[in-house]
Design a protein around this motif. Structure first.
Motif, PDB file in Angstrom:
ATOM      1  N   GLY A 174       0.783  -1.229   0.000  1.00  0.00           N
ATOM      2  CA  GLY A 174       0.000   0.000   0.000  1.00  0.00           C
ATOM      3  C   GLY A 174       0.813   1.275   0.000  1.00  0.00           C
ATOM      4  O   GLY A 174       0.250   2.363   0.165  1.00  0.00           O
TER       5      GLY A 174
ATOM      6  N   ARG B 160       2.066   5.778   2.336  1.00  0.00           N
ATOM      7  CA  ARG B 160       1.310   4.541   2.558  1.00  0.00           C
ATOM      8  C   ARG B 160      -0.104   4.846   3.022  1.00  0.00           C
ATOM      9  O   ARG B 160      -0.329   5.706   3.869  1.00  0.00           O
TER      10      ARG B 160
ATOM     11  N   ALA C 200      -3.195   2.203   4.105  1.00  0.00           N
ATOM     12  CA  ALA C 200      -3.486   0.771   4.252  1.00  0.00           C
ATOM     13  C   ALA C 200      -4.019   0.524   5.655  1.00  0.00           C
ATOM     14  O   ALA C 200      -3.969   1.398   6.520  1.00  0.00           O
TER      15      ALA C 200
ATOM     16  N   ARG D  64      -4.966  -7.980  -5.604  1.00  0.00           N
ATOM     17  CA  ARG D  64      -4.672  -6.741  -6.322  1.00  0.00           C
ATOM     18  C   ARG D  64      -5.031  -6.938  -7.778  1.00  0.00           C
ATOM     19  O   ARG D  64      -4.860  -8.033  -8.339  1.00  0.00           O
TER      20      ARG D  64
ATOM     21  N   THR E 163      -6.525  -2.506  -4.559  1.00  0.00           N
ATOM     22  CA  THR E 163      -5.892  -3.413  -3.598  1.00  0.00           C
ATOM     23  C   THR E 163      -6.881  -3.707  -2.477  1.00  0.00           C
ATOM     24  O   THR E 163      -7.512  -2.792  -1.947  1.00  0.00           O
TER      25      THR E 163
ATOM     26  N   ARG F 202      -6.026   8.653  -3.664  1.00  0.00           N
ATOM     27  CA  ARG F 202      -6.106   7.377  -2.981  1.00  0.00           C
ATOM     28  C   ARG F 202      -7.440   7.326  -2.237  1.00  0.00           C
ATOM     29  O   ARG F 202      -7.723   8.178  -1.382  1.00  0.00           O
TER      30      ARG F 202
END
Length: 632
Positions: free
Chosen positions: A41, A69, A71, A81, A92, A137
């Motif tokens: 991630g 990152r 995650a 993924r 993901t 993201r």
């Protein structure tokens, strides 16, 4: 967590977490810059504002060089993924003890921003989209609840300048940092952000059905302000990639998904303002684990041009082919007869090489290099590549204007002036110059294709002279480069093999049924391979000026597929192609090389030349199968 920014005395220590395998990275692009996302991630490679600019996240080359990152807290290994089908949106999914989390990563592309400046040569596609200069993201809790953690720790200038974060206002959901070169990063999210050393950090509990977003932006384009805005911008980007892919003419074949992913990867490696195609998204990922064969591939090689145009035209992407051709033509015109082997994606000629001694390198592979000193090497394949590119372009329209004809004349005459001279060959060896056979063959290509273009122009005098010159080059090669078995060898005075000579049947230097052509292809297949995968050359038989071994070169393996199909070895070509496709990453991406013993990907990633070779190999098999079906 601090509520106020702290200026760190040193670059952030990221704990020296292990490097993921090269093939495990996901690839993102907005056709101006690119990013690599590790399976855990973390964005571990992002250069701004261009794909060949200094990195702000460089953890792929040193664990202290910056990462971003997003995650589940405490969970490293994802459950799955994939790319959202038909797009460059990476999805993901994690399974935690308390719930399932899905993260979507994308470099946003939106409708054309009319204020954006463009290269004067750039031709826009019928539907206009531009990079939004935003890394988005998005996290969604699919079931249960998940503790989501964000750590955004840029380190500017290839890991040399750690970030100092500040709040631009009273809103703790936004943060800003500026690097020494003036690059300003703005982090916008819907969770409160605090600062820990050089990292902007947030932790939040996400419950079933809830979304969270984080957007990193670096230009005047406004980032998403809310989850709904982010989802709308994501939809625009997905639409762009699917619309682009829909314009392609793909074979209805069992290998369709590999060809489409390769096409998307090539588009992602294209620098939209000029049309240049970068050889790869990275620098200094090692060809040999822990070794010194580490090069910067974020530039555009002229030798790739003819194959790139062939592939793009074959798949129906005429706009992209024409853009890349315009880039090559401008370089050739400005250089006259002194065309370099590579240029910056912005067209610049100087690519001075520098060693970044402060970076440890991927898994300790040093030196880490930026720039590429091979740009000033004498390599004789550039003239054939340039004329071959013009020939591919003209074939698609059956017209050769005065400007392009002037470039053809210059490049052919340069090839004829220098073809008798030694050079450093197609692999840019850093040993002594030799009379490399492939260099002679590509000078022949310049003369041969030049003669065909001269015929189109009605210039009979040049046509006849260039036909004669092409025949002289062919006779010289066949007299001096063929060994006692009838096999074409790497250079004059050796019996060493070279995979670049798989070009011989592909470009028509020899007819497919010529015994020397077949002998060369089969010798490479049988003697220059390891577990069926092809080496460029045997290191022990080639003075390349470097230490250590290298893996099998994947473009050469795909070139062998094309050559086998061309000489009529269709079953063998199919079998090898199946094997090569089995080595693709889980996201259907390829690095430069593959270790034949472990299947490990080596070298820069993802590699344009490999994906070009895949497209050509599959298309040649498809056409050979269609031809065989007609004869049944």
């Amino acid at each position: 967590m601090s509520a106020h920014p702290v200026t760190p005395p040193h670059p952030l220590d990221l704990g020296r977490s292990p490097f993921p395998p090269i093939a495990d990275y996901g690839f993102l692009s907005d056709c101006e810059t690119t990013a690599l996302v590790a399976p855990g991630g973390a964005v571990e490679w992002l250069c701004l504002p261009r794909m060949d600019s200094p990195s702000v996240f460089g953890a792929v080359l040193d664990r202290d060089a910056g990462t971003f990152r997003l995650a589940p807290d405490g969970v490293e290994v994802p459950a799955a993924r994939r790319y959202v089908p038909g797009t460059m949106v990476l999805e993901t999914t994690w399974c935690t003890r308390t719930g399932w989390l899905q993260v979507l990563d994308v470099l946003l592309i939106g409708p054309w921003h009319h204020e954006t400046e463009r290269s004067h040569s750039h031709r826009r596609a019928p539907t206009d989209y531009d990079a939004d200069h935003v890394l988005l993201r998005l996290a969604r809790c699919v079931s249960g609840q998940v503790q989501l953690r964000m750590d955004c720790a840029p380190v500017f200038d290839y890991g040399r300048a750690a970030a100092t974060w500040t709040y631009p206002g009273d809103d703790y959901r936004s943060a800003r940092t500026t690097g020494p070169d003036g690059t300003t990063l703005t982090l916008t999210t819907d969770t409160n952000v605090g600062f820990e050393a050089g990292s902007a950090v947030s932790r939040t509990l996400v419950k079933e059905g809830e979304w969270r977003f984080a957007a990193l932006s670096w230009s005047e384009h406004a980032p998403p302000a809310t989850v709904d805005d982010a989802l709308e911008r994501l939809t625009w980007t997905e639409h762009h990639w699917r619309h682009w892919l829909d314009r392609g003419d793909f074979p209805d074949h069992r290998w369709l998904s590999y060809v489409q992913r390769s096409a998307l990867t090539l588009k992602g490696l294209t620098f939209a303002p000029t049309g240049a195609i970068a050889a790869a998204a990275t620098t200094s990922l090692p060809e040999t684990p822990g070794g010194e064969r580490n090069w910067d591939y974020r530039y555009s090689w002229i030798r790739d041009s003819a194959l790139a145009l062939w592939a793009l035209y074959a798949l129906g992407f005429d706009w992209e082919a024409n853009d890349f051709f315009a880039f090559v033509a401008e370089a050739a015109e400005s250089a006259g007869g002194h065309l370099q082997i590579m240029y910056g994606v912005d067209g610049r000629a100087r690519l001075d090489e520098e060693v970044l001694g402060h970076l440890d390198g991927y898994e300790g592979a040093r030196p880490v290099r930026i720039g590429n000193g091979a740009y000033h090497q004498a390599q004789h394949d550039v003239w054939g590549a340039a004329v071959g590119a013009i020939y591919q372009y003209v074939r698609s329209r059956d017209r050769l204007d005065d400007r392009l004809w002037g470039i053809v004349v210059t490049q052919v005459e340069a090839a004829l002036e220098h073809w008798r001279d030694p050079d450093r060959g197609p692999w840019e060896v850093r040993g002594e110059p030799q009379h490399f056979t492939t260099s002679k063959v590509t000078c022949w290509l310049a003369a041969d294709r030049g003669a065909r273009l001269a015929a189109l122009r009605g210039d009979d005098k040049r046509r006849d002279r260039w036909i004669g010159a092409a025949e002289e080059i062919r006779e010289d090669v066949l007299a001096r480069a063929v060994d006692g078995r009838g096999v074409l060898c790497q250079h004059y005075g050796t019996d060493a093999l070279d995979a670049s000579l798989l070009l011989v049947p592909i470009v028509g230097f020899l007819a497919p049924d010529d015994p020397r052509c077949r002998a060369t292809v089969l010798a490479i297949a049988d003697e220059l391979s390891s577990d069926d995968l092809v080496l460029r050359y045997r290191v022990e038989a080639t003075d390349d000026g470097l230490q250590g071994e290298e893996g099998t070169f994947t473009i050469c393996s795909f070139a062998l597929v094309s050559a086998l199909a061309t000489i009529g070895e269709l079953d063998r070509a199919r079998s090898l192609c199946e094997k090569l496709l089995s080595y693709a990453s889980s996201l259907q991406l390829y690095a430069e090389e593959i270790d034949p013993h472990t299947g490990r990907h080596l070298g820069n990633f993802p590699q344009a030349f490999t994906h070009l070779g895949l497209i050509q190999a599959v298309m040649r098999i498809v056409r050979a199968e269609e031809k065989a079906a007609r004869w049944r």
